[in-house]
Design a protein around this motif. Structure first.
Motif, PDB file in Angstrom:
ATOM      1  N   GLN A  39     -19.976   6.210   2.353  1.00 45.97           N
ATOM      2  CA  GLN A  39     -20.026   6.572   3.767  1.00 45.97           C
ATOM      3  C   GLN A  39     -18.611   6.858   4.247  1.00 45.97           C
ATOM      4  N   PRO A  40     -18.474   7.592   5.366  1.00 43.17           N
ATOM      5  CA  PRO A  40     -17.124   7.936   5.841  1.00 43.17           C
ATOM      6  C   PRO A  40     -16.272   6.694   6.070  1.00 43.17           C
ATOM      7  N   LEU A  41     -15.036   6.750   5.626  1.00 43.29           N
ATOM      8  CA  LEU A  41     -14.104   5.640   5.803  1.00 43.29           C
ATOM      9  C   LEU A  41     -13.514   5.732   7.211  1.00 43.29           C
ATOM     10  N   VAL A  42     -14.343   5.339   8.181  1.00 42.85           N
ATOM     11  CA  VAL A  42     -14.001   5.399   9.595  1.00 42.85           C
ATOM     12  C   VAL A  42     -14.440   4.084  10.229  1.00 42.85           C
ATOM     13  N   SER A  43     -13.642   3.566  11.164  1.00 46.46           N
ATOM     14  CA  SER A  43     -13.986   2.309  11.813  1.00 46.46           C
ATOM     15  C   SER A  43     -15.277   2.454  12.611  1.00 46.46           C
ATOM     16  N   GLY A  44     -15.997   1.338  12.757  1.00 48.56           N
ATOM     17  CA  GLY A  44     -17.267   1.376  13.467  1.00 48.56           C
ATOM     18  C   GLY A  44     -17.598   0.041  14.104  1.00 48.56           C
ATOM     19  N   ASP A  45     -18.702   0.014  14.808  1.00 48.46           N
ATOM     20  CA  ASP A  45     -19.188  -1.171  15.514  1.00 48.46           C
ATOM     21  C   ASP A  45     -20.265  -1.834  14.657  1.00 48.46           C
ATOM     22  N   LEU A  46     -19.965  -3.010  14.116  1.00 46.56           N
ATOM     23  CA  LEU A  46     -20.904  -3.687  13.230  1.00 46.56           C
ATOM     24  C   LEU A  46     -22.135  -4.190  13.963  1.00 46.56           C
ATOM     25  N   SER A  47     -22.067  -4.360  15.277  1.00 47.12           N
ATOM     26  CA  SER A  47     -23.241  -4.816  16.013  1.00 47.12           C
ATOM     27  C   SER A  47     -24.307  -3.734  16.106  1.00 47.12           C
ATOM     28  N   THR A  48     -23.902  -2.460  16.102  1.00 45.83           N
ATOM     29  CA  THR A  48     -24.870  -1.363  16.144  1.00 45.83           C
ATOM     30  C   THR A  48     -25.154  -0.793  14.761  1.00 45.83           C
ATOM     31  N   PRO A  98     -10.348  14.052   4.516  1.00 44.40           N
ATOM     32  CA  PRO A  98     -11.746  13.650   4.731  1.00 44.40           C
ATOM     33  C   PRO A  98     -12.210  12.800   3.557  1.00 44.40           C
ATOM     34  N   LEU A  99     -12.788  11.638   3.835  1.00 43.71           N
ATOM     35  CA  LEU A  99     -12.962  10.664   2.762  1.00 43.71           C
ATOM     36  C   LEU A  99     -14.231   9.846   2.943  1.00 43.71           C
ATOM     37  N   PHE A 155     -17.971  12.125  17.440  1.00 44.93           N
ATOM     38  CA  PHE A 155     -18.344  13.416  16.854  1.00 44.93           C
ATOM     39  C   PHE A 155     -19.030  13.217  15.511  1.00 44.93           C
ATOM     40  N   LEU A 156     -18.472  12.335  14.683  1.00 45.94           N
ATOM     41  CA  LEU A 156     -19.049  12.079  13.370  1.00 45.94           C
ATOM     42  C   LEU A 156     -20.432  11.463  13.497  1.00 45.94           C
ATOM     43  N   GLU A 157     -20.612  10.558  14.454  1.00 46.92           N
ATOM     44  CA  GLU A 157     -21.906   9.905  14.631  1.00 46.92           C
ATOM     45  C   GLU A 157     -22.998  10.903  14.979  1.00 46.92           C
ATOM     46  N   GLN A 158     -22.639  11.976  15.667  1.00 43.26           N
ATOM     47  CA  GLN A 158     -23.631  12.976  16.072  1.00 43.26           C
ATOM     48  C   GLN A 158     -23.588  14.233  15.211  1.00 43.26           C
ATOM     49  N   ASP A 159     -22.786  14.173  14.139  1.00 42.25           N
ATOM     50  CA  ASP A 159     -22.667  15.305  13.219  1.00 42.25           C
ATOM     51  C   ASP A 159     -22.247  16.575  13.962  1.00 42.25           C
ATOM     52  N   VAL A 160     -21.245  16.412  14.826  1.00 42.72           N
ATOM     53  CA  VAL A 160     -20.702  17.519  15.609  1.00 42.72           C
ATOM     54  C   VAL A 160     -19.263  17.733  15.166  1.00 42.72           C
ATOM     55  N   PRO A 161     -18.821  18.974  14.962  1.00 46.54           N
ATOM     56  CA  PRO A 161     -17.419  19.202  14.570  1.00 46.54           C
ATOM     57  C   PRO A 161     -16.456  18.601  15.580  1.00 46.54           C
ATOM     58  N   ALA A 162     -15.457  17.893  15.091  1.00 45.83           N
ATOM     59  CA  ALA A 162     -14.479  17.227  15.944  1.00 45.83           C
ATOM     60  C   ALA A 162     -13.194  18.039  16.005  1.00 45.83           C
ATOM     61  N   PRO A 163     -12.465  17.958  17.105  1.00 41.35           N
ATOM     62  CA  PRO A 163     -11.123  18.562  17.126  1.00 41.35           C
ATOM     63  C   PRO A 163     -10.254  17.932  16.042  1.00 41.35           C
ATOM     64  N   ALA A 164      -9.303  18.691  15.546  1.00 43.43           N
ATOM     65  CA  ALA A 164      -8.487  18.213  14.421  1.00 43.43           C
ATOM     66  C   ALA A 164      -7.803  16.894  14.741  1.00 43.43           C
ATOM     67  N   GLY A 199     -11.569  11.668  11.671  1.00 43.95           N
ATOM     68  CA  GLY A 199     -11.439  10.316  11.139  1.00 43.95           C
ATOM     69  C   GLY A 199     -11.317   9.295  12.249  1.00 43.95           C
ATOM     70  N   ASP A 200     -10.242   8.497  12.205  1.00 44.20           N
ATOM     71  CA  ASP A 200     -10.001   7.477  13.226  1.00 44.20           C
ATOM     72  C   ASP A 200      -8.948   7.916  14.232  1.00 44.20           C
ATOM     73  N   GLY A 201      -8.842   9.213  14.449  1.00 43.43           N
ATOM     74  CA  GLY A 201      -7.862   9.725  15.398  1.00 43.43           C
ATOM     75  C   GLY A 201      -8.091   9.208  16.805  1.00 43.43           C
ATOM     76  N   TYR A 202      -9.353   9.015  17.204  1.00 44.09           N
ATOM     77  CA  TYR A 202      -9.642   8.517  18.552  1.00 44.09           C
ATOM     78  C   TYR A 202      -9.096   7.104  18.729  1.00 44.09           C
ATOM     79  N   SER A 203      -9.414   6.219  17.791  1.00 40.38           N
ATOM     80  CA  SER A 203      -8.965   4.830  17.888  1.00 40.38           C
ATOM     81  C   SER A 203      -7.446   4.743  17.913  1.00 40.38           C
ATOM     82  N   GLU A 204      -6.804   5.530  17.084  1.00 39.88           N
ATOM     83  CA  GLU A 204      -5.343   5.497  17.008  1.00 39.88           C
ATOM     84  C   GLU A 204      -4.715   5.965  18.319  1.00 39.88           C
ATOM     85  N   ALA A 205      -5.221   7.055  18.881  1.00 38.68           N
ATOM     86  CA  ALA A 205      -4.651   7.589  20.115  1.00 38.68           C
ATOM     87  C   ALA A 205      -4.889   6.644  21.291  1.00 38.68           C
ATOM     88  N   LEU A 206      -6.087   6.069  21.382  1.00 37.60           N
ATOM     89  CA  LEU A 206      -6.379   5.174  22.494  1.00 37.60           C
ATOM     90  C   LEU A 206      -5.558   3.894  22.395  1.00 37.60           C
TER      91      LEU A 206
END
Length: 666
Positions: free
Chosen positions: A184-193, A221-222, A427-436, A440-447
């Motif tokens: 599965q994608p090596l991206v952080s996620g919410d274990l409760s969901t 991409p990994l 984006f990955l959760e909904q299988d929608v192309p994400a901005p570059a 991956g974990d670009g959202y978490s890092e930026a926030l």
């Protein structure tokens, strides 16, 4: 000397003429002789290959290590020099690797790299790379697909190697060898969901007990799969025609990510009272503070959840001078922590106000519009509600969000702010192309980088490439039971977080916050309490006077005092070492016994620095355990009995009553 060669027309060979004049029996004899010679030569060549050619071939040598190709199973081997000690075995997938083709000529001129090419599948390039830190030697491994349907996959053997790092998982294991996960994608996620996915703290960094590290760049991409006690595999998504690129380093000192020490008061008392209205929340907070005072526990922080924070915010952001004066006194003499998230319900006043301002498209993540079309917010689900998510690529959106958080902190008189929902890729959760920039974990890092500007009193729910920031990380909720999803997973999680550089974390509430097999178990509460006493922060959900008797309540007071007087000074001391050297504060047993195979699998003990060993009970009903004392040549003092023991030994059936936690000082 050979005779000069005639340059004219080549005459017909005389032996061919003679052969034509032979009789049929002689022709048959010569033919049989030729066949016999052919078979003899073939057998000789095969025998020479079997006897003379090594099953391993050196392909690239450095100063301290080298890479070989193993023909039999088609694997890359990394060996330490000069003795050739095995460090790593990589099984190559998706190409016919058993018999590789000859090296590409363009790589021969450079002794620092080596290439293989499978003309219809992929190209492999190995290269010596500049060392990341002194005392290391690094190799780049790059696979490039030569057609779109090739999936690149390298698997790293767990045979004789214990692995650490990578993602957090629901039932954390230490080492990672005991974990199991499909690709599965090596991206952080919410274990409760998504309990089968990867957790909120994750780095593309793996450390092997042989002194090897595997690091993957964030833009690759990994997919990651974990095959328990066999191997873990890195692979590219199918049909993407993306290269697989990672770095191997052989090191004497493992790499750790450095950061800053954010101060935080302890303990944390979570508010679990009524949240129907602002008035009810205020009454509930005051009631909790009164009870804490009555039980002589009037120190630390009262933590208000996201719903309670939203209810208070709706009332207090319509300011009245009276409420502004009263808000800071809600939890005195304790401090207040409020909770926010980057989500806004589509029916919430927050989202609707942004719509009226005409800024919804810029403030919230949006699907990439078609040519000539307009942006549409990317809606997702958060805590059962349809929501939009903050657009962290917009400076205007981040400025608006941070200004609102600062105002809310001031109005409510909060000292700390916790941010949930930092993890995951919408984006990955909904299988929608994400901005570059959000791949991956670009959202978490930026926030995380933006939230760090709010100051040291900031807590986030995820960590990825953010261990250098002065932020506390909230650990994932654990089950109220004795399993690896509960109490047994606490110490592996501590070691995992600390190894990746997240030394200042807030563990789940004592006793666990997810309903498990043994809710309200006083023994579980006590054993959990004994562990978190030695962690950066002690957190409580159910207060001790509700779950247990007066003995446990008194023990809670003692543990809080021990944390304040004994543990906090240690954390301050070793946080300086962490910042200067990058050494984790919470260390595994192998930190002091790096050559003892027993130490690599100890998952129920931890060190604070090099001087304190904590070995709690994690089995229900037990009052004894085996304790591994690391560091041959060291002496360890039991703080409970004052007995002294040698390091590098195991204490069998060591006593630890319900009132005791074995703690040794070097």
């Amino acid at each position: 000397l050979p005779a000069p060669r005639h340059t004219g027309q080549i005459p017909e060979s005389t032996w061919i003429l003679s052969f034509r004049e032979m009789t049929e029996p002689w022709k048959g004899a010569v033919g049989c002789l030729g066949v016999a010679v052919f078979f003899a030569m073939t057998i000789g060549i095969i025998s020479w290959q079997a006897l003379e050619q090594s099953p391993e071939e050196w392909v690239l040598r450095g100063r301290d290590a080298g890479m070989l190709w193993e023909r039999g199973r088609g694997a890359l081997l990394l060996r330490a020099l000069p003795a050739g000690r095995p460090v790593l075995a990589i099984a190559v997938g998706s190409v016919p690797a058993t018999e590789p083709p000859p090296p590409r000529d363009r790589c021969w001129h450079d002794g620092g790299q080596f290439c293989y090419s499978w003309e219809e599948d992929a190209e492999l390039r190995l290269s010596l790379e500049p060392p990341v830190t002194p005392g290391t030697e690094c190799y780049g491994v790059r696979w490039t697909p030569l057609r779109p349907d090739v999936t690149l996959k390298d698997c790293f053997s767990m045979a004789n190697v214990s692995w650490y790092g990578g993602p957090s998982i629901r039932a954390q294991r230490w080492p990672l060898n005991g974990a199991e996960s499909p690709a599965q994608p090596l991206v952080s996620g919410d274990l409760s969901t998504n309990p089968e996915g990867f957790g909120p703290v994750l780095e593309r960094y793996f450390l092997g007990s042989t002194g090897v590290t595997v690091t993957v760049a964030p833009d690759v991409p990994l997919l990651l799969s974990l095959e328990s006690h066999r191997q873990f595999c890195l692979e590219t998504p199918a049909g993407r025609e993306e290269p697989l690129h990672y770095q191997l380093c052989v090191t004497r000192c493992p790499k750790h990510l450095m950061g800053n020490f954010p101060p935080c008061r302890s303990p944390i008392w979570r508010y679990l009272g009524p949240e129907g209205s602002a008035a009810k929340i205020k009454r509930g907070l005051r009631s909790l503070v009164r009870r804490l005072k009555r039980h002589r526990l009037q120190e630390g922080v009262v933590a208000l959840g996201e719903r309670g924070t939203a209810v208070l915010a709706a009332a207090e952001l319509v300011p009245s001078e009276r409420s502004r004066r009263q808000a800071p006194a809600l939890v005195e003499p304790l401090e207040l922590s409020i909770t926010l998230s980057p989500y806004a319900g589509v029916t919430s006043p927050l989202f609707l106000r942004s719509l009226r301002g005409g800024e919804a498209a810029g403030y919230w993540l949006s699907r990439q519009p078609r040519p000539g079309g307009s942006s549409i917010p990317l809606l997702t689900t958060w805590k059962g509600q349809l929501c939009a998510r903050l657009n962290v690529t917009s400076e205007a959106a981040l400025g608006w969000y941070l200004a609102r958080a600062r105002r809310l902190r001031q109005v409510l008189g909060a000292t700390y702010m916790a941010f949930e929902g930092v993890e995951g890729n919408s984006f990955l959760e909904q299988d929608v192309p994400a901005p570059a920039e959000l791949a991956g974990d670009g959202y978490s890092e930026a926030l995380a980088a933006a939230l760090a500007t709010l100051g040291n009193g900031t807590i986030i729910s995820a960590g990825t490439r953010s261990s250098h920031l002065p932020l506390f990380v909230q650990m994932s909720p654990l089950c109220s039971d004795w399993s690896h999803a509960g109490l047994k997973g606490l110490i592996p999680s501590v070691l995992h977080y600390s190894l990746l550089g997240y030394n200042f974390f807030i563990p789940d509430a004592v006793g666990g916050s997810v309903a498990g097999a043994t809710p309200g178990d006083p023994e579980l509460f006590v054993r959990w309490l004994q562990i978190v006493t030695f962690l950066p922060v002690m957190a409580f959900g159910t207060p001790p006077w509700l779950c247990c008797d007066s003995w446990v309540l008194n023990l809670t007071r003692q543990c809080i005092q021990r944390h304040r007087e004994f543990v906090v000074p240690l954390l301050l001391k070793y946080s300086e070492e962490w910042q200067s050297l990058g050494h984790p504060i919470f260390r595994p047993a192998w930190w002091l016994s790096p050559t003892d195979p027993i130490a690599f699998t100890v998952d129920d003990e931890f060190l604070i620095g090099d001087e304190v060993l904590v070995a709690p009970i994690t089995e229900k009903g037990q009052t004894w355990r085996d304790i591994y004392l690391p560091g041959e040549g060291h002496l360890w003092l039991d703080t409970n009995t004052a007995r002294v023991f040698d390091g590098g030994t195991t204490l069998r059936n060591y006593s630890a009553s319900l009132a005791e936690v074995p703690v040794f000082v070097r």
